[in-house]
Motif scaffolding. Structure first.
Motif, PDB file in Angstrom:
ATOM      1  N   ASP A 172      43.696  11.798  32.608  1.00 39.59           N
ATOM      2  CA  ASP A 172      45.020  11.175  32.471  1.00 39.59           C
ATOM      3  C   ASP A 172      44.924   9.852  31.731  1.00 39.59           C
ATOM      4  O   ASP A 172      45.801   9.499  30.940  1.00 39.59           O
ATOM      5  N   PHE A 173      43.828   9.138  32.016  1.00 39.41           N
ATOM      6  CA  PHE A 173      43.625   7.858  31.350  1.00 39.41           C
ATOM      7  C   PHE A 173      43.497   8.077  29.836  1.00 39.41           C
ATOM      8  O   PHE A 173      44.098   7.356  29.046  1.00 39.41           O
ATOM      9  N   LYS A 175      46.866   8.648  28.555  1.00 38.67           N
ATOM     10  CA  LYS A 175      47.617   7.379  28.538  1.00 38.67           C
ATOM     11  C   LYS A 175      47.166   6.509  27.367  1.00 38.67           C
ATOM     12  O   LYS A 175      47.981   5.894  26.688  1.00 38.67           O
ATOM     13  N   GLU A 200      48.619   7.454  24.284  1.00 44.17           N
ATOM     14  CA  GLU A 200      50.037   7.094  24.300  1.00 44.17           C
ATOM     15  C   GLU A 200      50.199   5.615  23.942  1.00 44.17           C
ATOM     16  O   GLU A 200      51.009   5.238  23.090  1.00 44.17           O
ATOM     17  N   TRP A 201      49.370   4.792  24.613  1.00 43.78           N
ATOM     18  CA  TRP A 201      49.442   3.347  24.331  1.00 43.78           C
ATOM     19  C   TRP A 201      49.109   3.057  22.876  1.00 43.78           C
ATOM     20  O   TRP A 201      49.750   2.259  22.226  1.00 43.78           O
TER      21      TRP A 201
END
Lengths: 543, 763
Positions: B721-722, B725, B728-729
Motif C-alpha cells: 500500500d505504501f 501511496k 500517488e504522492w
C-alpha cells in the motif's frame, strides 16, 4: 464418428473454445438482463460438452508438423524433433505477420487439464451466480464469459505475443467482476489486484520484447513463436538470462502468488463475488504456475537452475506453505481463510516445479488440478452460505450440521479434500510433490511436510465453528438446506475429487510425456557446467 | 474367536507338514467392499433422515419423527455441564423419555440395524473363508494382488509404482479377523445402544466407513495405501468423537484427536519419503527385500526411518508424547470407544511396527526407543488411571497403558508378543468398554426417570450394580481378570510374554540385546528397567481395574432409591456381544501359550506357541536380518521367575484394591471431597500435561499465528500500500508542475534547453 474424430484431431477445436465464450459474451450482453444467465448457462454447458471429448481423444504423444505451427528456421533444441512439435490441435494464422505475430495455439498434456478445468468451472460458476448476481446481469455474464475465453487462450497460446494479449485480457473482466459485483471494499481490492498484477506483467512484456529482438538480431527473423524463443543461437549472458528470468518470474510470482507478493489475493477473494473467487482460485492463480512451467523455466534454464534461484524458490515456497497456513488459522473471515490456504497450496506447486524431477513436476501439475477443484468447492459453499446469511464471518455460524446437514456434509468433504486426506485429489498431488522434493531437497520437504499439520490446524477449527458446536443463533436455524441447483454445482466437483484421489492414472498418463519433455528440454538446454543437474540420486542420503 | 483358536491348532499341524497346496484367496476385495457398501447405504439413509428431520422449509416432515439433532439420551447427561439449556428445552419437549417407541420408526432408522452389522458379519465370513484356506495352504509368501495402478510416475531417476493392491498374509489375516470379528460384535451392540439416537443412521454410516478404512490399513500392500487407511480411520475417529457435535467439548475433542494424529502422520510421511529416496519403492514386499541389502544395519537412514514411523505410530496409538487425544476421545459414543479407541484403530501403530519388523530389526537404537517410550507410557498412563472417577476415563488410560505394553513388546523385537497382546487386548478391552456402555446405558435410563442430574459415568455414583446387571458384571469381571493378568485368562499369557521378553533381554538373550551391543550400547540394564517398570505398571493395572469394579459393582448401591428401581440389563443386542467377548477373553490366551507355562503341561495344548508358528512367514525377513548380522539371540533359558512375579502382581493388585475399598463406605460424587493429597491431585489432573501443552504449544502457535497475521496485514501488505501511496504522492507532486502558467513552462523549457546544449558541448 469419423467426423467427431476428425474434429477433435483438427485445429479448429481450440479456436472454438476461445471464440465461443466470446460470442457467448456478446450474446449474453445482447439478450439483456432477463435471459443473460440462461444464455450464459447454455454457452457454458456447450463449452464444457465440446471440451470434454478432448480428454478422451487426447494423445499423450501427439505432435503437430512444424509447418503447421509456423516455424521457419532450424536449430531447435533437439529435445523437440526437427519436423514436429509435441503439441496437438495446432493452429497457425498470421496476425501481424510482418512482426512475426501469428495466432499460434496448441495443446499438450499440461494445457489440456488447465483448459478442461476452466471449461468445467464455467457452467458451475454460472449456476453459482444464478441467484447471487441480481444487478447488471448481462454485463456480469458477458464479463464472466470473456474472462473464460481469455483464460483458455492463456493456456493454449504458443505465441508470446498472443500469450501476452490473453494474459492481459484476463485482467480486465476480472477487474470489473471484483470492482462492480464485489463486497464493501470492492474498489480498493479491484484496483490493488489490477495494479499489482499489471505491474508484474509489464516486466514480462519488456523481457518478451528483449528476447524477440535478440532472436531477430541473431537469426534475422521476426518471430514471437514459443519455439523460436528457445532458439539456442540467441545465447544470453548469464547476467542477461538472470534478469530475463527474474522479469518473467516476478510476473508469475505475483499471479501465483508467492510470498511476499500475495497480499492482493485475500482482498480480491474476500471482495469478489462467488464466481470471481472460484475462477480466481480455480484457474487464474494457475496461470502463474503454468507460466513458470511453460515459459520461465524452459526459456532460461540456466538461470532457473542456478542454485540461488532454486534456493529462493524453495524457501519462498516453504514460507508460503507454513506462513500462509498460520495466518489463515487466525482469520475471522472464512473467505479470507480459504484465500490464504490457496497461498499455502500454491507453495506446494512451486516446490514441485523447482524440484526438477518428474515426480515433483507431475505432483505440481496435480496440485494445480486438485486445488482447482477443492478450493472452488469451498468458495461455492461459502457463497451458498452467504446467500443465506449474508456473512462470511466464522463467528456468525455454528451448529449448521443440525440445520443444513447436506451443506455441512459437503463442507466437511471439501475441507478434507483441501487438507489432502488420502482418497481425495489433495493427497495424491501433495504426496507426489513432497516425494519429488524430498529426492532433491530433503530438508525442504521435511519442513514443507509440516504443512499437513498446519492444514488441519487452520481448516478444522473453521469447520467446527461453522458446522458443529451449538446451533445458537436463530438466524442459523431457519435456513433452507442445499437445493438441486446447488447440488448440481457441488456433485461434479465431489466426483472429480474422488476420482483423482482414487484413480489418478488417466491424468498422470496424459501429462507425463509433456512433463518429461519439459524436463528433458531444460537439461539439454542447460549450459554444459550445469549438466549434472539430473543426477538427483547423489542428493539423496546414502546409507 | 473360538474358530480362530481352533484354527490355530490346525496351523500347528499345517506348519509341521510342509506347505502344501498354494493359497488361493477368495475375493478378498469383498472384505473391503462390504463395509464400504454399508457406508454408502447408511450414508444415503442418514441424509434422507436428516433432511426429513428439518423444520418445514419447505414444509416436509415425518409426523413420527420430529426430533431435532440432539445428543443421545444415553450419554447426554454424562458430559456434565449443560452449556446450552435453551437448546435442549425443545428437545425434551419434543421427545421426552416416554416418547420412545411410540409409533413406528421410519425406515431410515430401522434399516441401518440390519445393513450395518450385516455387512460386517458378511465381511467376517469372507475373512474366515480366506483364513481357512490360508490355514490349509500355510503360504510362506504373502498373497498380493494389484487391482489397479494408483500413482504411477515413470521418473527416469526412480519410478514410483504404487498400486491399489491387497496384501493377504498371516499378519493382515489376523488383523482382518480381529477387526471384522470384534467389529461385528460392536456393530450389534451399537444397534441396542444407539438406535434411539436421532443421528442413528449417520452413526452407522461412520462406523461402516471406519471399518472400511481400518481394513484398508491392514490389507494395503504398500505404505501409501496403509496411509490411506491410516488417515481414513483418523477421519472417522474425528467424526465419531464429535458425533454429538452440539456439545462444544465433543467437537473440540474430535478436532484435538485429528490434529494430534496429523503430527504423527507427518512422521509417517517423512519415513515414506526416506524409504523411497533410499530404496526406490514403497511396496511392503520390495521394501523388506531391498532394505537389508541397501541400508546399513544400525545406520542413520534406517534408524531415522524407524523413528519417523514410530512418530506416526505414537500419534495413532496414543503414546507419549502424543497420547493426549485419546482420553478426550471418550467424548464419542461408548461403542466407538470400544471399537476405535480400544480394539482396532489405536493398535494400528503396533501393526505398523510389526509390519516393518525387518526395518526395526535393522535399527536397534530405534527399537530401544520404541520399547522405552512404550514402557514409559505404560507406567505413566497406569498411574493416572489410579485416580480417575469417570469409568470411561479409567478405561481410556488403561488403553494407553496397555498400548504401551504392546510397544514395549514390538520395540524389544518380541513382535509376536506385541501382536498377541494386541489381539487379547481387543477382546478384553472391547468387553470392558462395551460393559461400561451397558452400565452407562442402565445408569442413564435410571437417572432419566427421575430427571436426576447425577453423572452417569462417575463410578462413585454407581455401586452394587452386580445385582441389577448380572451379565454385565460377570463379563466385565472376566475381562478384568484378563487385563489384570490372572491366569488362565487371555491377558495373562500375552502380558506374561511381554514381561518375559524383557526378562530375557535383561539376561542378554534377546536379538535386540545383541543388536544393541553391536552398536555399542549395553541393553541389559535397559531391559531390566523395562521389566521392572512393566511389572509395576501391571500391578497398577490390576489395582485400578479392581478399584473400578468394586466401585461399580460391589458394595451399597448409590444411585438413589427411586432410580434403583429402574436399573436393569439391556436387550440381547447389548448382552450377546459381551458374552462372546468374555469367552474370547477367557480362552484367547491359549492361542499362544509358551511351553514352559505350567498350565500348558497340565492341559496338553500340543506344541504351544501357535501364534508364533502362524506369524512365522511374516517375520521371516526380520529373522534373516538378525541371522545375517549375527544377533539371532541365544537359546532362551526358560525361567519361572517372571511368570511367578506376573501372577503375584496381578492377584496382588486386585487383592490390594479389595482390602482397601471393600470395607469402606464409598461415597457418591457429590459427597466425596476433592482430592486433598498433592500426589492424588497431580494424578487426578493427569500430571497437568494438557495444561502444559496448552501453555507451551497451543498458545505459542496461536500467538505466532496472530503475530504473523499482523505482520502480513501491516508490514507485507503495508509496504504494498505504501508503494501505491508513494506513486500517488509522486503523481501529485509532479502534478504541481502542471500549473497552467505559461511563464513557468517557459522557464522550464529554458532550463531544459540549457542542459541539452551543455550536454552537446561537452561530448
Amino acid at each position: 464418428m469419423d467426423f467427431l474424430k476428425h474434429l477433435y484431431e483438427g485445429p479448429g477445436i481450440l479456436t472454438f473454445l476461445i471464440a465461443f465464450p466470446l460470442l457467448g459474451a456478446l450474446a449474453a450482453w445482447l439478450v439483456g438482463d432477463r435471459s443473460a444467465r440462461a444464455t450464459a448457462l447454455v454457452v457454458g454447458i456447450v463449452e464444457l460438452l465440446v471440451s470434454v471429448p478432448l480428454f478422451f481423444t487426447f494423445d499423450p504423444t501427439g505432435t503437430c508438423p512444424q509447418s503447421v505451427i509456423g516455424r521457419q528456421n532450424e536449430g531447435l533444441p533437439f529435445a523437440f524433433s526437427q519436423l514436429t512439435v509435441p503439441f496437438q490441435n495446432c493452429t497457425d494464422a498470421p496476425w501481424f505477420a510482418d512482426w512475426g505475430i501469428h495466432f499460434r495455439i496448441g495443446l499438450d498434456g499440461i494445457s489440456l487439464f488447465m483448459v478442461l478445468l476452466t471449461t468445467l468451472l464455467l457452467p458451475l460458476m454460472v449456476l453459482g451466480s444464478w441467484t447471487y448476481i441480481r444487478d447488471r446481469q448481462r454485463t456480469f455474464y458477458a464479463m464472466l464469459l470473456a474472462l473464460t475465453a481469455g483464460v483458455v487462450g492463456v493456456f493454449v497460446a504458443l505465441d508470446m505475443f498472443v500469450f501476452y494479449v490473453f494474459w492481459e485480457l484476463v485482467l480486465i473482466p476480472m477487474y470489473f467482476l471484483i470492482g462492480v459485483w464485489g463486497g464493501k471494499e470492492r474498489v480498493y481490492a479491484a484496483v490493488k489486484f489490477f495494479l499489482y498484477t499489471a505491474a508484474g506483467s509489464l516486466l514480462m512484456l519488456v523481457a518478451i520484447l528483449y528476447v524477440y529482438f535478440r532472436v531477430h538480431s541473431v537469426t534475422g527473423m521476426s518471430s514471437f513463436s514459443y519455439f523460436d524463443f528457445m532458439n539456442p543461437l540467441a545465447a544470453f549472458s548469464a547476467r542477461e538470462e538472470a534478469l530475463l528470468f527474474l522479469a518473467f518470474a516476478l510476473a508469475f510470482a505475483v499471479k501465483v502468488p508467492i510470498f511476499p507478493f500475495h497480499t492482493w489475493l485475500p482482498h480480491a477473494h474476500v471482495q469478489a463475488p462467488t464466481a470471481g473467487s472460484v475462477i480466481l482460485a480455480g484457474v487464474l492463480l494457475k496461470m502463474g504456475t503454468y507460466g513458470f512451467i511453460r515459459f520461465a523455466v524452459p526459456f532460461f534454464p540456466d538461470a532457473a537452475h542456478a542454485p540461488g534461484a532454486v534456493k529462493w524458490a524453495m524457501v519462498l515456497g516453504v514460507i508460503g506453505i507454513i506462513y500462509a497456513a498460520m495466518v489463515a488459522a487466525v482469520q475471522p473471515n472464512a473467505k479470507k481463510l480459504v484465500a490464504y490456504t490457496s497461498v499455502a497450496h500454491l507453495g506446494f506447486v512451486i516446490l514441485g516445479i523447482f524440484a526438477y524431477n518428474l515426480i515433483g513436476l507431475q505432483g505440481a501439475l496435480m496440485v494445480m488440478i486438485g486445488h482447482g477443484l477443492s478450493t472452488p468447492m469451498l468458495f461455492f459453499l461459502l457463497g451458498m452460505l452467504y446467500e443465506r446469511r449474508h456473512s462470511y464471518e466464522i463467528e456468525d455460524f455454528g451448529g449448521l450440521a443440525a440445520s443444513i446437514p447436506v451443506f455441512a456434509t459437503m463442507l466437511v468433504f471439501a475441507a478434507m479434500a483441501s487438507i489432502g486426506l488420502p482418497g481425495t485429489s489433495g493427497f495424491v498431488s501433495e504426496f507426489l510433490v513432497l516425494l519429488g522434493t524430498f529426492k532433491t531437497h530433503p530438508y525442504v520437504a521435511l519442513l514443507a511436510s509440516t504443512g499437513v499439520i498446519f492444514a488441519a490446524y487452520y481448516m478444522l477449527p473453521m469447520v467446527q465453528k461453522v458446522a458443529f458446536n451449538a446451533l445458537r443463533s436463530p438466524a442459523n436455524r431457519d435456513i433452507p438446506d442445499l437445493d438441486r441447483r446447488e447440488l448440481a454445482i457441488l456433485l461434479p466437483l465431489v466426483v472429480l475429487i474422488l476420482w483423482i484421489g482414487i484413480y489418478p492414472k488417466p491424468f498422470l498418463d496424459r501429462m507425463e510425456p509433456a512433463a518429461l519433455r519439459l524436463l528433458a528440454t531444460q537439461s539439454t538446454r542447460l549450459a554444459p557446467p550445469m549438466q549434472p543437474m539430473g543426477d538427483v540420486a547423489a542428493a539423496a542420503p546414502n546409507p | 474367536m473360538l474358530l480362530l483358536q481352533e484354527a490355530a491348532v490346525h496351523a500347528t499341524s499345517a506348519a509341521a507338514g510342509q506347505a502344501g497346496e498354494s493359497f488361493a484367496a477368495f475375493a478378498p476385495w469383498l472384505i473391503l467392499a462390504l463395509p464400504l457398501l454399508g457406508f454408502v447405504l447408511n450414508g444415503l439413509l442418514s441424509i434422507t433422515a436428516a433432511r426429513r428431520a428439518l423444520p418445514a422449509l419447505p414444509p416436509v416432515g415425518d409426523p413420527h419423527w420430529d426430533a431435532h439433532h440432539e445428543p443421545s439420551e444415553q450419554e447426554h447427561h454424562a458430559h456434565g455441564d449443560d452449556a446450552h439449556p435453551a437448546a435442549h428445552a425443545d428437545d425434551h419437549g419434543a421427545h421426552g423419555h416416554d416418547a420412545h417407541g411410540h409409533g413406528p420408526k421410519p425406515a431410515t432408522h430401522t434399516l441401518p440395524s440390519f445393513i450395518a452389522p450385516g455387512v460386517l458379519i458378511a465381511a467376517f465370513a469372507v475373512a474366515v473363508v480366506n483364513f481357512l484356506r490360508m490355514l490349509a495352504a500355510h503360504p510362506e509368501t504373502a498373497w498380493v494382488h494389484e487391482y489397479w495402478s494408483w500413482m504411477p510416475v515413470n521418473d527416469p531417476t526412480g519410478a514410483l509404482r504404487v498400486g491399489a493392491a491387497i496384501q493377504l498374509d498371516q499378519l493382515s489375516m489376523l488383523m482382518t479377523l480381529v477387526i471384522t470379528g470384534v467389529g461385528s460384535l460392536i456393530h450389534v451392540f451399537s444397534v441396542g445402544y444407539m438406535k434411539e439416537d436421532p443421528g442413528y443412521p449417520r452413526y452407522m454410516a461412520y462406523l461402516n466407513l471406519f471399518v472400511f478404512f481400518m481394513l484398508t490399513l491392514v490389507l494395503g500392500a504398500s505404505y501409501p495405501l496403509m496411509f490411506v487407511g491410516w488417515e481414513g480411520v483418523g477421519l472417522c475417529s474425528y467424526l465419531l468423537i464429535g458425533f454429538w457435535f452440539k456439545e462444544r467439548a465433543n467437537a473440540d475433542a474430535g478436532k484435538k484427536a485429528f490434529i494430534v494424529n496429523r503430527i504423527g502422520d507427518f512422521g509417517f510421511l517423512i519415513a515414506m519419503f526416506l524409504l523411497f529416496a533410499n530404496l526406490g519403492t514403497l511396496n511392503f514386499a520390495e521394501v523388506m527385500e531391498r532394505a537389508p541389502a541397501q541400508m546399513a544395519f544400525g545406520g542413520a537412514v534406517v534408524t531415522a526411518v524407524c523413528l519417523f514411523f514410530f512418530l506416526g505410530a505414537a500419534g495413532k496409538s496414543a503414546q507419549i508424547p502424543l497420547y493426549v487425544w485419546l482420553p478426550d476421545a471418550m467424548a464419542g459414543p461408548t461403542p466407538v470407544s470400544a471399537l476405535i479407541h480400544a480394539a482396532t484403530m489405536v493398535t494400528a501403530g503396533v501393526y505398523l511396527v510389526a509390519r516393518s519388523a525387518t526395518l526395526f530389526t535393522m535399527a536397534p537404537v530405534a527399537s530401544l526407543v520404541v520399547a522405552l517410550v512404550g514402557t514409559a507410557t505404560a507406567i505413566f498412563a497406569a498411574s493416572i488411571g489410579l485416580k480417575q472417577w469417570d469409568i470411561k476415563k479409567i478405561l481410556a488410560y488403561s488403553t494407553v497403558s496397555q498400548l504401551g505394553f504392546m510397544f514395549a513388546a514390538v520395540g524389544m523385537g518380541a513382535y509376536v508378543a506385541g501382536v498377541f497382546h494386541l489381539m487379547t487386548h481387543a477382546f478384553f478391552k472391547a468387553c470392558l468398554f462395551l460393559g461400561s456402555g451397558a452400565v452407562i446405558h442402565a445408569m442413564h435410563e435410571a437417572l432419566h426417570h427421575t430427571h436426576s442430574d447425577m453423572d452417569a459415568q462417575d463410578v462413585r455414583n454407581m455401586g452394587g450394580l452386580r445385582r441389577y446387571l448380572p451379565v454385565t458384571f460377570w463379563t466385565m469381571g472376566i475381562a478384568t481378570l484378563a487385563i489384570a493378568g490372572v491366569p488362565p485368562f487371555a491377558g495373562f499369557f500375552s502380558k506374561d510374554e511381554i514381561t518375559g521378553a524383557a526378562w530375557d533381554g535383561a539376561h542378554g538373550q534377546l536379538p535386540l540385546a545383541a543388536g544393541l551391543a553391536k552398536v555399542g550400547i549395553d541393553g541389559t540394564l535397559w531391559f531390566g528397567l523395562i521389566w521392572g517398570a512393566l511389572s509395576i505398571a501391571a500391578f497398577m493395572t490390576a489395582f485400578y481395574m479392581g478399584r473400578m469394579m468394586i466401585y461399580t459393582f460391589f458394595g451399597q448401591n448409590r444411585t438413589g432409591e427411586e432410580e434403583r428401581k429402574h436399573l436393569h440389563e439391556g436387550s440381547w443386542t447389548l448382552t450377546l456381544p459381551l458374552v462372546v467377548l468374555a469367552l474370547a477373553s477367557t480362552f484367547g490366551g491359549f492361542l499362544n501359550v509358551e511351553r514352559e507355562v505350567p498350565i500348558v503341561r497340565w492341559f496338553d495344548f500340543g506344541q504351544g506357541e501357535a501364534l508364533h508358528r502362524w506369524l512365522h512367514p511374516v517375520l521371516a525377513g526380520a529373522d534373516q536380518v538378525a541371522e545375517a548380522n549375527g544377533i539371532a539371540g541365544a537359546a532362551v533359558e526358560p525361567s519361572a521367575v517372571p511368570i511367578a512375579v506376573a501372577i503375584l502382581l496381578g492377584l496382588g493388585g486386585l487383592a490390594l484394591a479389595w482390602t482397601m475399598l471393600s470395607r469402606r463406605a464409598l461415597r457418591t460424587a457429590a459427597e466425596e471431597p476433592a482430592y486433598a493429597n498433592g500426589v492424588e491431585r497431580v494424578l487426578y489432573h493427569k500430571y497437568y500435561v494438557d495444561e502444559l501443552y496448552d501453555r507451551v504449544v497451543v498458545r505459542t502457535v496461536g500467538w505466532l499465528s496472530r503475530l504473523q497475521a499482523g505482520f502480513d496485514r501491516y508490514v507485507v501488505d503495508g509496504l504494498v500500500d505504501f508503494g501505491g501511496k508513494m506513486s500517488e504522492w509522486l503523481g501529485v507532486a509532479l502534478g504541481r508542475f502542471q500549473t497552467g502558467q505559461v511563464n513557468t513552462y517557459a522557464f522550464a523549457i529554458l532550463i531544459g534547453v540549457t542542459l541539452v546544449l551543455y550536454a552537446f558541448v561537452h561530448t
